[in-house]
Design an enzyme around this catalytic site. Structure first.
Site, short mmCIF file in Angstrom:
data_model
loop_
_atom_site.label_atom_id
_atom_site.label_comp_id
_atom_site.label_asym_id
_atom_site.label_seq_id
_atom_site.Cartn_x
_atom_site.Cartn_y
_atom_site.Cartn_z
N GLU A 45 7.55 1.43 -2.73
CA GLU A 45 7.32 0.19 -3.24
C GLU A 45 7.90 -0.98 -2.37
O GLU A 45 9.30 -0.51 -1.87
CB GLU A 45 7.98 -0.01 -4.54
CG GLU A 45 7.68 -1.28 -5.35
CD GLU A 45 8.43 -1.19 -6.74
OE1 GLU A 45 7.78 -2.43 -7.41
OE2 GLU A 45 9.19 -0.69 -6.83
N LYS A 111 0.41 -4.45 -9.30
CA LYS A 111 1.44 -4.07 -10.03
C LYS A 111 1.04 -4.61 -11.34
O LYS A 111 1.28 -5.96 -11.54
CB LYS A 111 2.94 -3.99 -9.85
CG LYS A 111 3.65 -3.42 -10.64
CD LYS A 111 5.02 -3.27 -10.20
CE LYS A 111 6.28 -2.95 -10.97
NZ LYS A 111 7.69 -2.98 -10.32
N CYS A 145 5.90 1.93 -9.55
CA CYS A 145 7.27 1.88 -10.24
C CYS A 145 7.36 1.90 -11.63
O CYS A 145 6.87 2.76 -12.49
CB CYS A 145 8.05 1.00 -9.36
SG CYS A 145 9.95 1.14 -9.75
#
Length: 261
Positions: A45, A111, A145
């Site tokens: 990331e 995300k 994540c």
């Protein structure tokens, strides 16, 4: 045609804080040194900056240098390559996963779950849609994540099915137990391969990252990269093993139907 094996390469690396050019230089060298052919290269990331909230300072456009670099690397290695960076689009900032292919195609995923404990939700806009990429016969779902903590969003469904679930991350060492628990859980509950690529080292906020990048098979068996050290690891994912297990244990046939709003 039967599904063929997929070769994946995980790059577990330190990141230079808020220095995109230097990170691209270092990663170019690591990618060039991958000796064996691979189908997919996975970076962490925010691989150009570390987990920084300095969006105005660091954001790139989709026409910027990192998108061009990813496409060049994909062509160089004849492989797909993915990882996330800070992108600005229409006056909004996104922690955007970029998926580049050697044929020049580019796919993106923003995300969805923003890490409020680091105020990511105050600096970035959340994505809404899941991405499933069709690559060399495999359906692949890439996420980022903190998404790992929300299994409903990643759930395998007949409408959104995949063979490989992957997470790119800057996941701190102090929560490594959760990382090591949740990744195998995602593999088991979705009857898919699951891999996670995390960074190592310490960032300028004093956060320590242990790496612990991992490949999980559909039954939850794990292969972890060494902690606290840079590593480049290539592994073949067996298509036959995946298909055989799904035939013997088709738990997805009993999964609950739901719609995500």
């Amino acid at each position: 045609m039967p599904l063929a094996d997929l070769t994946v390469t995980l790059i577990q690396t330190e990141l230079c804080w808020e220095n995109p050019a230097e990170n691209r230089r270092i990663l170019s060298q690591k990618i060039a040194e991958i000796a064996s052919p691979t189908d997919l290269i996975v970076l962490p990331e925010m691989f150009t900056t570390g987990f920084s909230m300095q969006t105005e300072k660091l954001a790139e456009k989709m026409t910027g240098p990192t998108v061009k670099w990813l496409l060049e690397m994909a062509k160089l290695k004849n492989a797909a390559i993915c990882g996330s960076i800070i992108i600005e689009e229409e006056n909004r900032y996104y922690n955007r996963l970029l998926w580049a292919q050697p044929d020049g195609q580019l796919f993106t995923y923003d995300k969805r779950h923003l890490f409020r404990m680091a105020h990511e939700n105050g600096s970035f806009s959340a994505g809404k849609s899941k991405l499933i990429v069709h690559w060399r016969g495999w359906n692949i779902c890439p996420l980022v994540c903190y998404d790992l903590r929300f299994p409903v969003f990643s759930r395998w469904t007949k409408q959104a099915s995949y063979d490989l679930l992957l997470y790119v991350a800057n996941w701190p060492e102090k929560r490594a137990a959760a990382w090591k628990t949740l990744l195998p859980a995602r593999a088991i509950e979705n009857l898919s391969y699951c891999l996670g690529v995390n960074r190592v080292g310490k960032d300028e906020n004093g956060i320590l990252y242990s790496g612990d990048s991992v490949i999980c098979d559909p039954q939850g068996a794990t292969f972890f990269l060494p902690s606290h050290t840079e590593a480049v690891h290539t592994q073949i994912l067996s298509a036959a093993a995946l298909e055989s297990f799904r035939q013997r244990f088709p738990a997805f046939e009993d999964a609950d139907a739901f719609e995500l709003l």
